[in-house]
Motif scaffolding. Structure first.
Motif, PDB file in Angstrom:
ATOM      1  N   ALA A  94       3.364   9.506  15.720  1.00 52.69           N
ATOM      2  CA  ALA A  94       3.928   9.039  16.989  1.00 52.69           C
ATOM      3  C   ALA A  94       5.140   8.148  16.762  1.00 52.69           C
ATOM      4  CB  ALA A  94       2.861   8.292  17.780  1.00 52.69           C
ATOM      5  N   HIS A  95       5.129   7.393  15.666  1.00 45.74           N
ATOM      6  CA  HIS A  95       6.254   6.508  15.344  1.00 45.74           C
ATOM      7  C   HIS A  95       7.198   7.124  14.312  1.00 45.74           C
ATOM      8  CE1 HIS A  95       3.751   3.454  17.321  1.00 45.74           C
ATOM      9  NE2 HIS A  95       4.865   2.768  17.456  1.00 45.74           N
ATOM     10  N   VAL A  96       6.974   8.390  13.968  1.00 43.68           N
ATOM     11  CA  VAL A  96       7.816   9.121  13.013  1.00 43.68           C
ATOM     12  C   VAL A  96       7.903   8.354  11.690  1.00 43.68           C
ATOM     13  CG1 VAL A  96       9.914  10.509  12.808  1.00 43.68           C
ATOM     14  CG2 VAL A  96       9.173   9.747  15.057  1.00 43.68           C
ATOM     15  N   ASP A  97       6.760   7.896  11.190  1.00 48.27           N
ATOM     16  CA  ASP A  97       6.724   7.130   9.943  1.00 48.27           C
ATOM     17  C   ASP A  97       6.647   8.073   8.740  1.00 48.27           C
ATOM     18  OD1 ASP A  97       6.602   4.872  11.528  1.00 48.27           O
ATOM     19  OD2 ASP A  97       4.424   4.709  11.421  1.00 48.27           O
ATOM     20  N   TYR A  98       7.456   7.822   7.737  1.00 55.10           N
ATOM     21  CA  TYR A  98       7.456   8.667   6.543  1.00 55.10           C
ATOM     22  C   TYR A  98       7.934   7.924   5.304  1.00 55.10           C
ATOM     23  CZ  TYR A  98      12.356   8.648   7.821  1.00 55.10           C
ATOM     24  OH  TYR A  98      13.613   8.225   8.173  1.00 55.10           O
ATOM     25  N   HIS A  99       8.396   6.708   5.465  1.00 58.72           N
ATOM     26  CA  HIS A  99       9.251   6.068   4.478  1.00 58.72           C
ATOM     27  C   HIS A  99       8.541   5.060   3.586  1.00 58.72           C
ATOM     28  CE1 HIS A  99      12.905   3.564   3.379  1.00 58.72           C
ATOM     29  NE2 HIS A  99      13.348   4.781   3.160  1.00 58.72           N
ATOM     30  N   GLY A 100       7.580   4.315   4.148  1.00 58.93           N
ATOM     31  CA  GLY A 100       6.965   3.225   3.394  1.00 58.93           C
ATOM     32  C   GLY A 100       6.147   3.676   2.211  1.00 58.93           C
ATOM     33  N   THR A 101       5.361   4.765   2.377  1.00 61.68           N
ATOM     34  CA  THR A 101       4.484   5.230   1.298  1.00 61.68           C
ATOM     35  C   THR A 101       5.258   5.586   0.035  1.00 61.68           C
ATOM     36  OG1 THR A 101       2.829   5.999   2.887  1.00 61.68           O
ATOM     37  CG2 THR A 101       2.729   6.924   0.677  1.00 61.68           C
ATOM     38  N   PRO A 102       6.335   6.392   0.101  1.00 60.01           N
ATOM     39  CA  PRO A 102       7.076   6.667  -1.133  1.00 60.01           C
ATOM     40  C   PRO A 102       7.754   5.435  -1.725  1.00 60.01           C
ATOM     41  CG  PRO A 102       8.148   7.690   0.757  1.00 60.01           C
ATOM     42  CD  PRO A 102       6.818   7.221   1.219  1.00 60.01           C
ATOM     43  N   CYS A 103       8.228   4.513  -0.876  1.00 56.28           N
ATOM     44  CA  CYS A 103       8.826   3.276  -1.404  1.00 56.28           C
ATOM     45  C   CYS A 103       7.799   2.491  -2.219  1.00 56.28           C
ATOM     46  CB  CYS A 103       9.347   2.410  -0.262  1.00 56.28           C
ATOM     47  SG  CYS A 103      10.853   2.991   0.521  1.00 56.28           S
ATOM     48  N   ALA A 104       6.595   2.355  -1.654  1.00 54.26           N
ATOM     49  CA  ALA A 104       5.549   1.588  -2.335  1.00 54.26           C
ATOM     50  C   ALA A 104       5.190   2.209  -3.669  1.00 54.26           C
ATOM     51  CB  ALA A 104       4.322   1.498  -1.438  1.00 54.26           C
ATOM     52  N   GLY A 105       5.096   3.544  -3.720  1.00 54.16           N
ATOM     53  CA  GLY A 105       4.729   4.212  -4.957  1.00 54.16           C
ATOM     54  C   GLY A 105       5.709   3.952  -6.082  1.00 54.16           C
ATOM     55  N   VAL A 106       7.003   3.908  -5.773  1.00 59.34           N
ATOM     56  CA  VAL A 106       8.012   3.640  -6.799  1.00 59.34           C
ATOM     57  C   VAL A 106       7.787   2.274  -7.432  1.00 59.34           C
ATOM     58  CG1 VAL A 106      10.473   3.282  -7.224  1.00 59.34           C
ATOM     59  CG2 VAL A 106       9.725   5.152  -5.741  1.00 59.34           C
ATOM     60  N   ALA A 107       7.348   1.313  -6.643  1.00 61.77           N
ATOM     61  CA  ALA A 107       7.179  -0.055  -7.149  1.00 61.77           C
ATOM     62  C   ALA A 107       5.863  -0.254  -7.876  1.00 61.77           C
ATOM     63  CB  ALA A 107       7.279  -1.054  -5.992  1.00 61.77           C
ATOM     64  N   ILE A 108       4.728   0.193  -7.269  1.00 63.36           N
ATOM     65  CA  ILE A 108       3.430  -0.278  -7.768  1.00 63.36           C
ATOM     66  C   ILE A 108       2.347   0.797  -7.867  1.00 63.36           C
ATOM     67  CG2 ILE A 108       3.688  -2.720  -7.150  1.00 63.36           C
ATOM     68  CD1 ILE A 108       1.960  -0.171  -4.866  1.00 63.36           C
ATOM     69  N   ALA A 109       2.695   2.094  -7.828  1.00 65.56           N
ATOM     70  CA  ALA A 109       1.669   3.138  -7.898  1.00 65.56           C
ATOM     71  C   ALA A 109       0.742   2.895  -9.086  1.00 65.56           C
ATOM     72  CB  ALA A 109       2.314   4.511  -7.999  1.00 65.56           C
ATOM     73  N   GLU A 110      -0.556   2.990  -8.824  1.00 65.49           N
ATOM     74  CA  GLU A 110      -1.595   2.586  -9.772  1.00 65.49           C
ATOM     75  C   GLU A 110      -1.706   3.537 -10.965  1.00 65.49           C
ATOM     76  OE1 GLU A 110      -5.081  -0.107 -10.337  1.00 65.49           O
ATOM     77  OE2 GLU A 110      -2.997  -0.158  -9.664  1.00 65.49           O
ATOM     78  N   GLU A 111      -2.046   2.983 -12.116  1.00 66.86           N
ATOM     79  CA  GLU A 111      -2.365   3.789 -13.296  1.00 66.86           C
ATOM     80  C   GLU A 111      -3.842   4.177 -13.219  1.00 66.86           C
ATOM     81  OE1 GLU A 111      -2.229   3.562 -18.187  1.00 66.86           O
ATOM     82  OE2 GLU A 111      -1.962   1.754 -16.988  1.00 66.86           O
ATOM     83  N   ASN A 112      -4.099   5.440 -12.877  1.00 65.50           N
ATOM     84  CA  ASN A 112      -5.482   5.877 -12.687  1.00 65.50           C
ATOM     85  C   ASN A 112      -5.766   7.261 -13.255  1.00 65.50           C
ATOM     86  OD1 ASN A 112      -4.087   7.470 -10.868  1.00 65.50           O
ATOM     87  ND2 ASN A 112      -4.897   6.460  -9.048  1.00 65.50           N
ATOM     88  N   GLY A 113      -4.859   7.775 -14.070  1.00 66.55           N
ATOM     89  CA  GLY A 113      -5.075   9.069 -14.699  1.00 66.55           C
ATOM     90  C   GLY A 113      -4.596  10.246 -13.883  1.00 66.55           C
TER      91      GLY A 113
END
Length: 653
Positions: A255-274
């Motif tokens: 509804a808010h056309v959100d697409y941007h925050g998730t990929p930004c966050a992954g570049v910074a802090i995506a977890e090491e989990n295999g």
């Protein structure tokens, strides 16, 4: 003669004129929208922030329409939008609120009288000691907020009075065309459209740790899939906040056309989990803060105030289009306060902003005509001054983008305000169909919520822009703080700049034909700032400044010594020597190599605090510290040129 209008912003007096087609209205009743849209001459109504709408109207009848909106039965607030004189591409939208800062010696009675005289109502106080307030301009004022602030600005009791403007931002991204199955921005190699060294050397930095959970990276953006496996984990998500829905679950929505925050966050802090991808600082905690990329100054103050209570680093991958957008005095002061004393450590929170994707200058007061591409409406022209107030703030880290070929990203904004750059994708700033070389960025993606870059996948290789470059630098900064939590935000910024790689680009950009890819005598490039961030060098510098020793030589017998090696020109080793008597310290280095020797006594070293004591140039030449008094010493050995083994000996006299 038409009355002159002025808008105060960031302490600057900007001459403005009424926008001929647009005004804002503050809606208190749902039926008002229907009534306004039905008025003759109203062409469009769109929300800009919660409760505030912009109305496009026939220029010949806009004043009559506004008069109807203000009167019964609609009875809503309406304010003209304004343009800087001669600059139709920059548009300022008013709310019915203003921010005012009074001088320290102003009494409560004086403030109350000013409120009565000017018809303003107190809404909030920014801190208990700043004498900075948010006021609502009531009907009693008889004038719009612009005119009220002009009158207040003339009072001897007032430091500044500014309208609470609506800030509209664009997420700084544009997807690439192809997918790649590896995160070259962390560690690159020679390949198609890729060169070794285009990365930030993250794996080398990870030898010292992949980030501390006590270090928090806040990403402020449009929404985050916090159920994503790479944004999850024990203690991963901390202090989440949703300023759209008013809760603590900042999920994206379609509804808010959100697409941007998730990929930004992954570049910074995506977890090491295999599985999936890694962020630059996979071990650090993540503070997701959602807003809808449109906010007045008051809401932005709240957002940054909240983030800075918990975060060591704040990453913002959004900003204004190339128009004249100075930062308000309220936020200018807030950013400085955050940089100086924010964060859980009280040593400042580092604020990062994306430079933008228009190949535009950050600050060009003399602009007469700049063409840029709006992501939804196509090419536009700004005819007046250009200023990105976020990136121009002296405490902010303004991040530009380089490519997988170690060149300027064609779209990346530029200027003297750029702090550093980091790798991202590439695309043409005016023609999305024109091919320019460069690989995309692999990161986390929305799937179940919001919109994604890659269908039916929680990962994408189509991310990029300075939107990607900025959280990458934020992750590197988090690694630096993890390595040395004694550093201030200012020192972390300095480390990022001092250790950056001086990449160069001698080719002109494809639109303006500028050649700004080299460095001046201060080591700064308008395209790359102080260079491309190098995580390994930055972390090593942080460890060096911490005085974290490779070896501790505790003098319990007449002689103690250690053998070590410097493996790269410019590399450093630090040794801690604890003594209770006078001693001599001697360094023996390899033949023909220049090794410098530095000393720091008692406290943990900080930037530039070492005292240079000498150097060695041959295998038999020694540098001697004689008659040192008792205490703790930090000895730093730095390679000036070349590599090799060396011996450090501490000997009691």
């Amino acid at each position: 003669m038409a009355e002159k209008n002025y808008l105060w912003r960031g302490g600057e007096k900007i001459a403005v004129e009424k926008e001929p087609q647009y005004f804002t209205t503050i809606i208190t009743e749902k039926n008002s929208l229907r009534k306004i849209s039905a008025l003759p001459g109203v062409e469009e109504i769109k929300p800009v922030i919660t409760g505030v709408y912009k109305v496009r109207a026939n220029p010949e009848s806009i004043d009559e329409i506004m008069a109807v909106v203000r009167s019964a039965p609609i009875d809503e607030v309406a304010h003209h939008a304004y343009n800087p004189v001669g600059d139709a591409s920059t548009r300022y939208y008013l709310t019915n609120r203003i921010t005012v800062k009074f001088k320290e010696n102003t009494t409560i009675k004086q403030i109350e009288k000013i409120m009565r005289d000017h018809g303003i109502k107190l809404l909030r106080e920014y801190g208990t000691d700043s004498k900075t307030y948010l006021f609502e301009v009531t009907d009693t004022a008889g004038e719009n907020p612009l005119k009220v602030t002009n009158k207040l600005a003339k009072l001897k009791e007032v430091v500044y009075a500014e309208p609470d403007l609506i800030n509209r931002f664009q997420p700084f991204y544009t997807p690439a065309d192809t997918l790649f199955a590896e995160q070259w921005h962390l560690k690159s190699r020679n390949d198609v459209e890729l060169v070794a060294g285009a990365d930030v050397a993250a794996p080398d930095a990870w030898e010292h740790g992949r980030g501390n959970r006590n270090v928090v990276v806040a990403v402020i953006d449009d929404g985050f899939d916090i159920s994503h496996p790479d944004l999850s984990g024990n203690g991963k998500i901390v202090f989440p906040k949703d300023y759209v829905d008013g809760d603590t679950e900042p999920f994206p929505t379609k509804a808010h056309v959100d697409y941007h925050g998730t990929p930004c966050a992954g570049v910074a802090i995506a977890e090491e989990n295999g599985t999936g991808v890694l962020g630059a600082a996979p071990g650090c905690a993540f503070q997701p803060i959602r807003f809808d990329l449109s906010a007045d100054d008051n809401l932005l103050w709240d957002i940054f105030d909240y983030a800075a209570q918990h975060a060591d680093v704040i990453s913002c991958s959004w900003g204004p289009v190339p128009v004249y957008a100075p930062l308000s005095s309220l936020l200018t002061e807030k950013f400085h306060e955050i940089a100086e004393s924010g964060g859980p450590r009280g040593k400042g929170t580092l604020i990062m902003f994306a430079a933008g994707n228009y190949n535009a200058p950050i600050n060009d007061p003399d602009n007469q005509g700049f063409t840029w591409r709006h992501p939804t409406v196509g090419n536009r022209v700004t005819t007046g001054p250009i200023l990105n107030g976020n990136c121009a703030h002296p405490d902010v880290v303004a991040v530009a983008a380089s490519t997988s070929q170690n060149r300027k990203a064609a779209y990346s904004n530029w200027g003297k305000e750029i702090s550093v750059c980091s790798p991202s994708n590439n695309f043409h700033p005016l023609n999305p169909d024109e091919l320019v070389p460069g690989r995309g960025i692999w990161t986390t993606d929305n799937e179940a919520q919001g919109y994604g870059f890659t269908n039916n996948s929680r990962y994408t290789g189509d991310f990029g822009g300075t939107s990607s470059a900025t959280p990458l630098v934020a992750g590197v900064a988090a690694l630096v703080i993890s390595a040395n939590s004694d550093l201030t935000a200012k020192e972390v910024k300095q480390i990022l700049e001092e250790t950056a790689d001086k990449i160069t680009d001698n080719q002109p950009d494809p639109v303006l034909e500028n050649t700004k890819g080299t460095y001046d005598n201060t080591g700064h490039s308008e395209w790359f700032g102080y260079g491309k961030v190098n995580a390994a060098k930055a972390v090593q510098k942080a460890l060096t400044l911490k005085g974290d020793p490779d070896t501790t030589l505790t003098i319990l017998k007449p002689v103690a010594e250690t053998n070590s090696k410097l493996t790269a020109s410019g590399s450093e080793k630090v040794f801690k020597i604890a003594i209770g008597n006078k001693l001599s310290v001697r360094l023996t280095g390899p033949a023909g190599k220049d090794f410098d020797l530095y000393l720091k006594k008692d406290d943990i070293p900080t930037i530039s605090s070492y005292d240079k004591r000498g150097y060695t140039q041959s295998a038999n030449e020694q540098v001697i510290f004689e008659n040192a008094t008792p205490g703790i010493y930090y000895v730093m050995v730095r390679s000036y040129s070349g590599t090799g083994d060396f011996t450090l000996k501490a000997e009691l006299e």
